[in-house]
Design an enzyme around this catalytic site. Structure first.
Site, PDB file in Angstrom:
ATOM      1  N   ARG A  48     -18.711  -2.071 -15.558  1.00 61.16           N
ATOM      2  CA  ARG A  48     -19.911  -2.900 -15.647  1.00 61.16           C
ATOM      3  C   ARG A  48     -20.089  -3.644 -14.334  1.00 61.16           C
ATOM      4  O   ARG A  48     -19.182  -4.360 -13.900  1.00 61.16           O
ATOM      5  CB  ARG A  48     -19.787  -3.909 -16.795  1.00 61.16           C
ATOM      6  CG  ARG A  48     -19.741  -3.303 -18.178  1.00 61.16           C
ATOM      7  CD  ARG A  48     -19.354  -4.336 -19.209  1.00 61.16           C
ATOM      8  NE  ARG A  48     -17.975  -4.797 -19.007  1.00 61.16           N
ATOM      9  CZ  ARG A  48     -17.386  -5.758 -19.717  1.00 61.16           C
ATOM     10  NH1 ARG A  48     -18.077  -6.381 -20.662  1.00 61.16           N
ATOM     11  NH2 ARG A  48     -16.129  -6.106 -19.476  1.00 61.16           N
ATOM     12  N   LYS A  52     -19.515   9.895 -21.586  1.00 62.39           N
ATOM     13  CA  LYS A  52     -20.176   8.944 -20.685  1.00 62.39           C
ATOM     14  C   LYS A  52     -21.650   8.773 -21.051  1.00 62.39           C
ATOM     15  O   LYS A  52     -22.147   7.650 -21.198  1.00 62.39           O
ATOM     16  CB  LYS A  52     -20.035   9.437 -19.233  1.00 62.39           C
ATOM     17  CG  LYS A  52     -20.893   8.711 -18.219  1.00 62.39           C
ATOM     18  CD  LYS A  52     -20.460   7.283 -18.007  1.00 62.39           C
ATOM     19  CE  LYS A  52     -21.269   6.647 -16.882  1.00 62.39           C
ATOM     20  NZ  LYS A  52     -20.840   5.292 -16.580  1.00 62.39           N
ATOM     21  N   PHE A  95     -16.385   3.697 -16.532  1.00 60.84           N
ATOM     22  CA  PHE A  95     -17.035   2.807 -17.493  1.00 60.84           C
ATOM     23  C   PHE A  95     -17.018   1.376 -16.948  1.00 60.84           C
ATOM     24  O   PHE A  95     -16.580   0.450 -17.627  1.00 60.84           O
ATOM     25  CB  PHE A  95     -16.338   2.891 -18.854  1.00 60.84           C
ATOM     26  CG  PHE A  95     -16.418   4.245 -19.494  1.00 60.84           C
ATOM     27  CD1 PHE A  95     -17.538   4.624 -20.215  1.00 60.84           C
ATOM     28  CD2 PHE A  95     -15.375   5.158 -19.346  1.00 60.84           C
ATOM     29  CE1 PHE A  95     -17.616   5.887 -20.809  1.00 60.84           C
ATOM     30  CE2 PHE A  95     -15.441   6.410 -19.937  1.00 60.84           C
ATOM     31  CZ  PHE A  95     -16.567   6.772 -20.661  1.00 60.84           C
ATOM     32  N   PHE A 137     -24.522  -6.545 -26.929  1.00 62.56           N
ATOM     33  CA  PHE A 137     -25.758  -5.823 -26.630  1.00 62.56           C
ATOM     34  C   PHE A 137     -26.842  -6.087 -27.676  1.00 62.56           C
ATOM     35  O   PHE A 137     -27.689  -5.237 -27.928  1.00 62.56           O
ATOM     36  CB  PHE A 137     -25.496  -4.322 -26.469  1.00 62.56           C
ATOM     37  CG  PHE A 137     -24.713  -3.993 -25.228  1.00 62.56           C
ATOM     38  CD1 PHE A 137     -25.367  -3.644 -24.061  1.00 62.56           C
ATOM     39  CD2 PHE A 137     -23.332  -4.065 -25.213  1.00 62.56           C
ATOM     40  CE1 PHE A 137     -24.662  -3.366 -22.903  1.00 62.56           C
ATOM     41  CE2 PHE A 137     -22.608  -3.789 -24.066  1.00 62.56           C
ATOM     42  CZ  PHE A 137     -23.280  -3.443 -22.909  1.00 62.56           C
ATOM     43  N   LEU A 138     -26.818  -7.272 -28.250  1.00 64.09           N
ATOM     44  CA  LEU A 138     -27.884  -7.685 -29.171  1.00 64.09           C
ATOM     45  C   LEU A 138     -28.643  -8.881 -28.608  1.00 64.09           C
ATOM     46  O   LEU A 138     -29.145  -9.705 -29.360  1.00 64.09           O
ATOM     47  CB  LEU A 138     -27.302  -8.035 -30.556  1.00 64.09           C
ATOM     48  CG  LEU A 138     -26.819  -6.866 -31.409  1.00 64.09           C
ATOM     49  CD1 LEU A 138     -26.293  -7.366 -32.751  1.00 64.09           C
ATOM     50  CD2 LEU A 138     -27.934  -5.847 -31.639  1.00 64.09           C
ATOM     51  N   CYS A 175     -27.268   2.835 -14.265  1.00 64.78           N
ATOM     52  CA  CYS A 175     -26.696   3.699 -15.303  1.00 64.78           C
ATOM     53  C   CYS A 175     -27.618   3.923 -16.497  1.00 64.78           C
ATOM     54  O   CYS A 175     -28.027   5.051 -16.753  1.00 64.78           O
ATOM     55  CB  CYS A 175     -25.368   3.116 -15.790  1.00 64.78           C
ATOM     56  SG  CYS A 175     -24.056   3.209 -14.549  1.00 64.78           S
ATOM     57  N   GLY A 213     -34.679  -9.460 -24.653  1.00 66.97           N
ATOM     58  CA  GLY A 213     -35.214  -9.829 -23.348  1.00 66.97           C
ATOM     59  C   GLY A 213     -36.233  -8.821 -22.866  1.00 66.97           C
ATOM     60  O   GLY A 213     -36.872  -8.131 -23.660  1.00 66.97           O
TER      61      GLY A 213
END
Length: 431
Positions: free
Chosen positions: A154, A204, A152, A249-250, A260, A253
């Protein structure tokens, strides 16, 4: 422990260095001999904050070595991590050829007990299938265990996430394997969840699909904001104050990219199809994301009618900041469309230029931001690199053929940009 990591990509390299930093002896295996040589010389194959320093430190302490000899890795290790690629096929299915090639080599070269840990993102049921392959290849049931341990990480924060993750998921069906994994992860303080291999494998995909859906949802709301005069940043902020939603994640764009989210959402849809489950929400998230990338092109065509001979500047090529990864980056979709419309393209990215240069030879690559802007008819911001927050708007206006910015990441203060006499477009912002 004596650890072998097979695959020196983002996941494999970070995993190798992370465990080496913790004092394990690690051999990282990759088939690319040039990559192996560079890594043994302290030259990283990817850009990741802090990675080069950690690589040099681990090499100096002799906690890590890199090799293209997989048999050497198998012989010298107790625990073998598989971290090779599982790319997307044209039909959204998962290409497992690299994983099964590694499995074949391991099963043909095991002399005594090894714990095999699957780090690669793989379809549900892979652990069971791999277990069956080992037995069919004549490996004694006492000589191996297979564990699912999805990553997990980033990109841009991968080393931080390795040591400070939200959770560690371990899917195993053996007490012997569980004991070894518990010892291996003893230094970590986050919650460790022991579950079935199938649950680990699905977690996942479920995590990435949910986050991708959240991004696509806020982008649809942003598109409505553009139509009705609402402000997406205020909407997102207000939504995020609800602890059931959270603000992460708000950010609206031109959509998500990378190795991923695009691949894993499509893979989950394909997995669902095979089991008679139609993931309508995930399909919708994929469709919204693909359409979102074309917004800058629509704005340009509405403005100019034809883009032939127009000079368009792309700021940012990687799919996100703090990485040089351009896989499925929205910038590449935009470049493709600009080429189709016969535009002249200039681009700038602080890290990823050379990777894009290997794909497109007919666009201009600038290693200075303001060289990319000079004589441009429009700037499209595709990646939210920090340096784009401090653009000299006066210099931009004076340098451009026509002062126009399409802010694909909602980085800039629209009011300040317009006050400088620059035409400004955002994704759902009212100012």
């Amino acid at each position: 422990m004596e650890i072998c990591v097979i695959g020196a990509g983002y996941v494999g390299l970070v995993t190798s260095l992370g465990f080496a930093k913790l004092g394990n002896n690690v051999i990282c295996v990759d088939i690319d001999i040039n990559k192996v040589v560079s890594l043994n010389n302290g030259i990283p194959s990817i850009y990741e904050e802090g990675l080069e320093d950690m690589l040099i430190e681990c090499l100096e302490k002799k906690n890590i070595t890199f090799s293209n000899n997989i048999i050497e890795g198998i012989e010298k290790s107790n625990v073998i991590f598989i971290a090779v690629g599982t790319p997307e096929k044209n039909d959204w299915d998962i290409d497992m050829s690299q994983v099964y090639e590694v499995i074949s080599q391991i099963s043909n070269n095991i002399l005594n007990y090894r714990l095999i840990v699957i780090k690669s993102t793989v379809p549900i049921g892979t652990q069971k299938k791999v277990n069956k392959i080992f037995l069919e290849n004549g490996v004694s049931v006492d000589s191996f265990d297979i564990v699912s341990n999805p990553e997990f990480l980033r990109e841009g924060r991968a080393l931080h996430d390795f040591f400070n993750g939200d959770r560690i998921i371990i899917g195993c069906d053996s007490l012997r394997a569980k004991k070894i994994m518990k010892e291996l992860y003893e230094p970590f303080t986050c919650e460790i969840i022991y579950t079935s291999p199938e649950t680990a494998e699905l977690t996942k995909y479920a995590s990435n699909a949910f986050l991708a859906s959240k991004i696509s949802f806020i982008n649809e709301i942003a598109n409505l904001c553009n139509k009705v005069g609402a402000d997406i940043e205020t909407v997102a902020y207000a939504m995020g104050l609800d602890e059931r939603i959270s603000p992460k994640f708000l950010r609206a764009g031109i959509g998500y990219g990378g190795s991923c989210f695009p691949k894993d959402t499509k893979a989950l849809v394909k997995i669902g199809d095979k089991h008679g489950i139609d993931f309508k929400i995930v399909r919708g998230a994929i469709e919204v994301n693909e359409k979102q990338r074309f917004i800058p092109i629509r704005i340009l065509l509405n403005k100019y009618g034809s883009l032939e001979k127009k000079i368009i500047t792309i700021l940012g090529l990687s799919f996100k900041p703090k990485t040089d990864d351009i896989r499925d980056s929205p910038s590449l979709t935009i470049i493709e469309e600009l080429i189709k419309n016969n535009a002249n393209i200039k681009c700038y990215d602080p890290i990823a230029i050379d990777k894009v240069r290997n794909i497109y030879s007919n666009i201009m690559y600038c290693y200075n931001l303001y060289d990319a802007i000079e004589n441009s008819d429009c700037i499209i911001i595709c990646t939210e690199w920090d340096e784009f927050n401090s653009l000299n708007l006066g210099k931009i206006k004076d340098s451009m053929n026509y002062p126009m910015i399409i802010d694909g990441r909602n980085m800039l203060d629209g009011k300040k940009v317009r006050e400088k006499g620059i035409e400004y477009y955002s994704i759902g912002k009212s100012n």
